[in-house]
Design a protein around this motif. Structure first.
Motif, PDB file in Angstrom:
ATOM      1  N   ARG A 125       0.425  -1.428  -0.112  1.00 33.07           N
ATOM      2  CA  ARG A 125       0.197  -0.080  -0.048  1.00 33.07           C
ATOM      3  C   ARG A 125       1.042   0.974   0.375  1.00 33.07           C
ATOM      4  O   ARG A 125       0.738   2.318   0.398  1.00 33.07           O
ATOM      5  N   ARG A 148      -1.241   5.165  -6.077  1.00 31.24           N
ATOM      6  CA  ARG A 148      -1.779   6.517  -6.685  1.00 31.24           C
ATOM      7  C   ARG A 148      -2.596   7.600  -5.540  1.00 31.24           C
ATOM      8  O   ARG A 148      -2.946   6.995  -4.687  1.00 31.24           O
ATOM      9  N   GLY A 149      -2.077   8.798  -5.410  1.00 28.46           N
ATOM     10  CA  GLY A 149      -1.984   9.679  -4.893  1.00 28.46           C
ATOM     11  C   GLY A 149      -1.976   9.908  -3.744  1.00 28.46           C
ATOM     12  O   GLY A 149      -1.691  10.550  -2.545  1.00 28.46           O
ATOM     13  N   ALA A 150      -0.663   8.777  -3.859  1.00 31.17           N
ATOM     14  CA  ALA A 150       0.166   8.133  -1.717  1.00 31.17           C
ATOM     15  C   ALA A 150       1.320   9.186  -2.259  1.00 31.17           C
ATOM     16  O   ALA A 150       2.098   8.882  -3.680  1.00 31.17           O
ATOM     17  N   PRO A 151       1.614   9.808  -1.450  1.00 34.24           N
ATOM     18  CA  PRO A 151       3.166   9.631  -2.176  1.00 34.24           C
ATOM     19  C   PRO A 151       4.458   9.205  -1.357  1.00 34.24           C
ATOM     20  O   PRO A 151       3.838   7.919  -1.065  1.00 34.24           O
ATOM     21  N   ASP A 152       5.565   9.627  -2.337  1.00 37.91           N
ATOM     22  CA  ASP A 152       6.725   8.485  -2.638  1.00 37.91           C
ATOM     23  C   ASP A 152       7.420   8.437  -1.515  1.00 37.91           C
ATOM     24  O   ASP A 152       8.434   9.829  -1.211  1.00 37.91           O
TER      25      ASP A 152
END
Length: 690
Positions: free
Chosen positions: A450, A454-458
């Motif tokens: 997780r 998409r949309g989550a910080p790297d």
């Protein structure tokens, strides 16, 4: 009155009775010391002291104090060291290498004359073909502000006139390297040089002479004695000749007009020193070959070409590489021929050793012919297989070593370790990129199920930025990174991903974000990992926990005892660690060839199938794959240069029982030494008791 006096005296003696042994001892000691001084100094003055103390020494010595020159039992007086407290103390600087302290010099320096048009083409080709054979290779150009290609040391004089360029080049060599090298080889960038032959030539010549050696050419209208060395084929200048020529460079530059730098140098040497070019000296012949236009090096079979030190002219970089390929093949064939002859001689000697009663001496070829005609080849093979060494110390055959192999560092990086990655990259740049070490780095970014969607910080954004910054600071450097997603990553599965992206002859160095591999570690990786024979898994030095063993200053606090052992390769810039130990339980670092790993993986897949293979991949480390599924030797040795900061390993429950036990034991042993652990327990008990 006598009664009270006697009472007082007895009371005083009663008080002094405990101190009487001390008083007697001091008295006896002082008496013996005075007696010893009188024995050493004697009745009169010491003649050595008088001679040194008085300016000019004594004119006449008393006969009783004069030294007997014939006395063979004279013993020198030891004068103790005395340092004047009014003078500043100067620390004696000792050199790192004994060669520098003894004043020894390197053998050969190569100077390449290049230009604006050929610096990025022919000069680069010269650097790639011969740079690794010479201790120092310099490029000289008249172009001002020339852009330096990677891995090349370019000196810009700012004036492209031939005489000026040659004069400034010789001046630079004299000023900066005149005391460090015995020979100076000057060449053009359109010349191919057979580097091993040139180095061997310089090694056979005596250095204490004025020598100007190359391909001789006559000046137009000059006598036969007036010759210069053709610059296209290169020429050798001895150090002594360069030292003698240096005072005349300014005069030659003003008096001699020439459009060719080699002719200018030849005239300068003849006019100022009376020394001309020679093509042979002390039985050594300088051999060169003039390459015809559109001539294919692969088809050239003349003896002049095959034995040449230098080939000229080389019109383009591809021709330079083709020449290098041809001469490298010739050297390889010569090496194989010598190896074959040595093997035949060893086999023949072994046969003679096995059957010393034979009365005839055969060469190996005649021996094979004889036994073949008699139908005894099988008997000969059986006899040869039964050969035994001459003694217990006979030298065993070793693999042949070629030039240094490029090392591919592999760094698996979990999200929890991303914060420590920039520090690793900085250490990698300082220890590997700055000294131009032959090493590459591949970052294996391991995302969780997780993480980084998409949309989550790297979580690896800072790592990628640090890698891009290093590529900007070191042009030509490529730090590759691969992104994988795994719920429970294992070391073997991660290496499978990297292994498929590289050729089979790649030399891998598997490391962690907490270690700092430097050039010495990578050199030992190259030496200890042998393709098809051996894999190397070093034992790193693990620093203790800073909470239990805090860092100390180099002097340490007042009254502190000695620290636990520190690694010989510890970085002093990081402070003086209180200690650590070589972690024999951990095997996260390894050095091996990709072909050997692929062979072991194929054998693992062949012996274990289906669910059994999946479970094995979860519970095995790379060292276990080599140990169980390859026929290679596994070399485990402590590596002082591989220092790892304190870290607590994540012991996955998916590991096998043995690996999980080793992981837990590594974490516990890495906390601190016995003294630190005992002190921590003592402080804890003291805190609980209060």
């Amino acid at each position: 009155m006598a009664g009270p006096t006697a009472m007082r005296l007895s009371s005083v003696l009663a008080l002094l009775r405990p101190a009487l042994p001390l008083i007697l001892g001091l008295s006896l000691g002082c008496s013996l010391s005075l007696l010893r001084v009188s024995w050493i100094q004697g009745e009169g003055e010491d003649p050595c002291v008088v001679a040194v103390g008085e300016p000019g020494g004594p004119q006449n010595l008393d006969s009783g104090t004069q030294l007997d020159q014939s006395d063979e039992d004279f013993k020198p007086r030891i004068v103790p060291y005395y340092r004047d407290p009014n003078k500043p103390y100067k620390k004696v600087l000792r050199t790192r290498y004994i060669q520098t302290e003894l004043g020894s010099r390197e053998r050969l320096l190569v100077a390449v004359l290049t230009s604006r048009a050929t610096l990025s083409t022919l000069a680069v080709a010269v650097n790639r073909t011969v740079a690794h054979h010479f201790p120092r290779l310099l490029y000289f150009t008249g172009q001002r502000g020339a852009r330096t290609p990677a891995g090349m040391q370019v000196v810009s004089h700012g004036d492209e006139r031939p005489a000026w360029l040659m004069s400034e080049t010789l001046r630079h060599l004299h000023t900066h390297f005149g005391a460090d090298y015995d020979w100076f080889f000057v060449m053009q960038d359109d010349t191919y040089v057979q580097a091993p032959r040139l180095a061997a030539l310089a090694g056979h010549l005596s250095i204490n002479q004025d020598l100007y050696l190359g391909r001789t050419e006559e000046f137009i209208g000059a006598g036969e004695q007036a010759r210069y060395c053709h610059g296209g084929f290169g020429y050798l200048l001895s150090r002594s000749l360069l030292l003698r020529l240096w005072p005349h460079l300014d005069g030659c530059r003003g008096d001699i007009l020439s459009a060719r730098p080699d002719e200018w140098l030849g005239r300068c040497l003849i006019d100022s020193l009376g020394i001309g070019c020679v093509s042979q000296h002390q039985g050594q012949q300088y051999r060169s070959f003039e390459l015809a236009k559109n001539r294919d090096p692969e088809k050239e079979e003349s003896s002049a070409f095959l034995s040449a030190f230098a080939v000229h002219p080389v019109s383009e970089g591809t021709l330079m590489y083709r020449l290098h390929k041809r001469f490298s093949a010739l050297e390889l064939e010569r090496a194989y021929s010598e190896i074959e002859q040595l093997q035949k001689q060893r086999l023949l000697n072994g046969y003679r050793r096995f059957d010393p009663a034979r009365g005839m001496e055969y060469t190996l070829d005649l021996l094979l012919e004889a036994v073949t005609q008699r139908g005894h080849r099988r008997a000969l093979a059986r006899r040869v297989s039964l050969l035994r060494p001459l003694s217990r110390v006979e030298i065993l055959p070793m693999p042949y070593v070629t030039e240094a192999t490029r090392v591919q560092l592999v760094l698996p990086l979990l999200v929890a370790e991303a914060a420590a990655a920039p520090a690793f990259l900085e250490a990698f740049a300082a220890g590997v990129l700055e000294p131009r070490e032959h090493a590459l780095l591949t970052l294996l970014l391991v995302y969780g199920p997780r993480e980084g969607g998409r949309g989550a910080p790297d979580p690896f954004l800072g790592v990628k930025a640090a890698a891009a910054e290093l590529e900007r600071r070191y042009p030509g450097t490529r730090l590759a990174w691969l992104a994988v997603r795994a719920e429970a990553p294992s070391q073997v599965r991660l290496l499978d991903v990297v292994s498929k992206k590289h050729p089979v002859d790649t030399l891998f160095f598997l490391t962690t974000v907490w270690t700092r591999p430097g050039p010495e570690v990578l050199n030992r990786c190259r030496m200890n990992a042998i393709s098809g024979w051996q894999a190397f898994f070093p034992v790193h030095f693990q620093e203790f926990s800073p909470a239990l063993a805090p860092q100390r200053s180099p002097q340490g606090p007042p009254g502190a005892g000695p620290d636990p052992p520190s690694p010989p390769g510890a970085d002093p810039a990081r402070g003086a660690p209180a200690g650590g130990r070589f972690d024999r339980q951990a095997s996260a670092e390894g050095c091996f060839y990709n072909a050997d790993y692929l062979a072991a993986r194929a054998r693992l897949a062949g012996e274990l199938a289906g669910q059994e293979e999946e479970e094995a991949l979860e519970g095995l480390e790379v060292v276990d794959v080599f140990l169980r599924f390859s026929g290679l030797h596994l070399f485990r040795a402590v590596e002082p240069g591989l220092v790892q900061k304190f870290s607590v390993r994540d012991c996955s429950p998916r590991l096998s029982e043995e690996l999980y036990h080793r992981c837990r034991l590594s974490n516990l042993e890495g906390l601190g030494g016995r003294a630190q652990l005992a002190m921590a327990l003592f402080e804890q008990e003291q805190a609980n008791s209060t």
